[in-house]
Design a protein around this motif. Sequence first.
Motif, mmCIF file in Angstrom:
data_model
loop_
_atom_site.group_PDB
_atom_site.id
_atom_site.type_symbol
_atom_site.label_atom_id
_atom_site.label_comp_id
_atom_site.label_asym_id
_atom_site.label_seq_id
_atom_site.Cartn_x
_atom_site.Cartn_y
_atom_site.Cartn_z
ATOM 1 N N LYS A 39 87.254 -66.742 82.420
ATOM 2 C CA LYS A 39 87.697 -65.409 82.836
ATOM 3 C C LYS A 39 88.218 -64.623 81.637
ATOM 4 N N HIS B 238 89.501 -68.911 85.682
ATOM 5 C CA HIS B 238 90.727 -68.739 84.903
ATOM 6 C C HIS B 238 90.391 -68.422 83.443
ATOM 7 N N SER B 239 91.392 -67.949 82.731
ATOM 8 C CA SER B 239 91.213 -67.505 81.346
ATOM 9 C C SER B 239 91.337 -68.655 80.360
ATOM 10 N N HIS C 289 94.740 -70.161 80.166
ATOM 11 C CA HIS C 289 95.010 -71.117 81.238
ATOM 12 C C HIS C 289 94.413 -72.483 80.924
ATOM 13 N N TRP C 290 93.161 -72.487 80.460
ATOM 14 C CA TRP C 290 92.452 -73.751 80.287
ATOM 15 C C TRP C 290 92.863 -74.515 79.029
#
Length: 369
Positions: free
Chosen positions: A227, A281-282, A285-286
């Motif tokens: 994302k 998710h971005s 986040h990861w």
Amino acid sequence: MKAIFENVRILSLAEQYPGPYATMLLADLGADVILVERPKGGDPARAYPPFFCALARNKRSVCVDLKSNEGRDQLLALAATADAVLEGFRPGTMDRLGVGYEAMKAVNERLIYVSISGFGQAGPYRDRTAHDLSYLAFAGHLFDRATGTRTDFPDVSYGDLSSAMFAAFSIASALFGRERTGRGTEIDISMTDGLASWMSTYLAPAMDGKVPFEILGEPAYGIFDVKGGRRITLSIAHEDHFWRALCALLNMPDAAGLVQADRLRDRDLLRTRISKALSAHSLDHWQPLLDRHSIPWSPLNSLGDVIDDPHLRSRNLFRKIARADGTIESHVIQPVRFGAWSTDIRRPAPDLGEHSTEVFRDIGIGSRR
């Protein structure tokens, strides 16, 4: 600290990319690399100053006209003082100019003489002309197991760089061998041979009629969108424990027990599930989650991302040095770190013929810049 190749002199007549990268590695380790360049224009790579300067640090430059008697005499006089010569002309060119291996060996029996060419000094294709993409294609690097061939190709010139690494390795090996035996040697570096060697894990099984080891077919070995417009790579090649960790992270418990054969069979479905989960998710986040679960991954970095990366910055991989005119050159430093030997940048890339006077004066002959 002293440099490991201090007092080793290397003459470089190899232009463009393979020879310059090889001699840059050796110059960083202390070798006195002298670029022997044509008087008008020098190395053709000088037409692209950022490219040339990235490879020419720690070297000196002299101008020699190899088509003249004076130039041939100058080169042979230099060869008499050298430990190694690296040339990258078409096979037979140096002999036609009167400065091939036998001519140089006559003035220096301990000389290490290295030739880099596309297809080697012998063989049916020795006179064929090509550039990196063609060498990659010839050596099988562009094959695709599904379709037979690929339409995409890498931006990095792997043929040039692989032959450069083999050249640097061969010179270092020959210097060690000479210390033990006192003998110099002639070395034939073929770009296509080197690329074929890099394909050993594919070509060796193929010669035995066996299927090469599968990596690229793994569903979690590839590039994925996250994302926010960024992309990441996952590089789970065959390890079941990494696959189980990824399934736990992406809430795919039903797939956690799949072994490689199962994953290869269902690769398209599994890749779709992975892509959907990651895109939710971005990167921010990861990143901590992938690290925490010890999953092989990386962001897909731009050149700017690489330069600004805190890990590479902590490794002090990038250096700026000033030229005599006050301009600044940026460099990626020698990647090999020795605890006992220096790998410093001692001088910026040389101007064409900048050191002709001092080099030829030191060996007792005249020069023309």
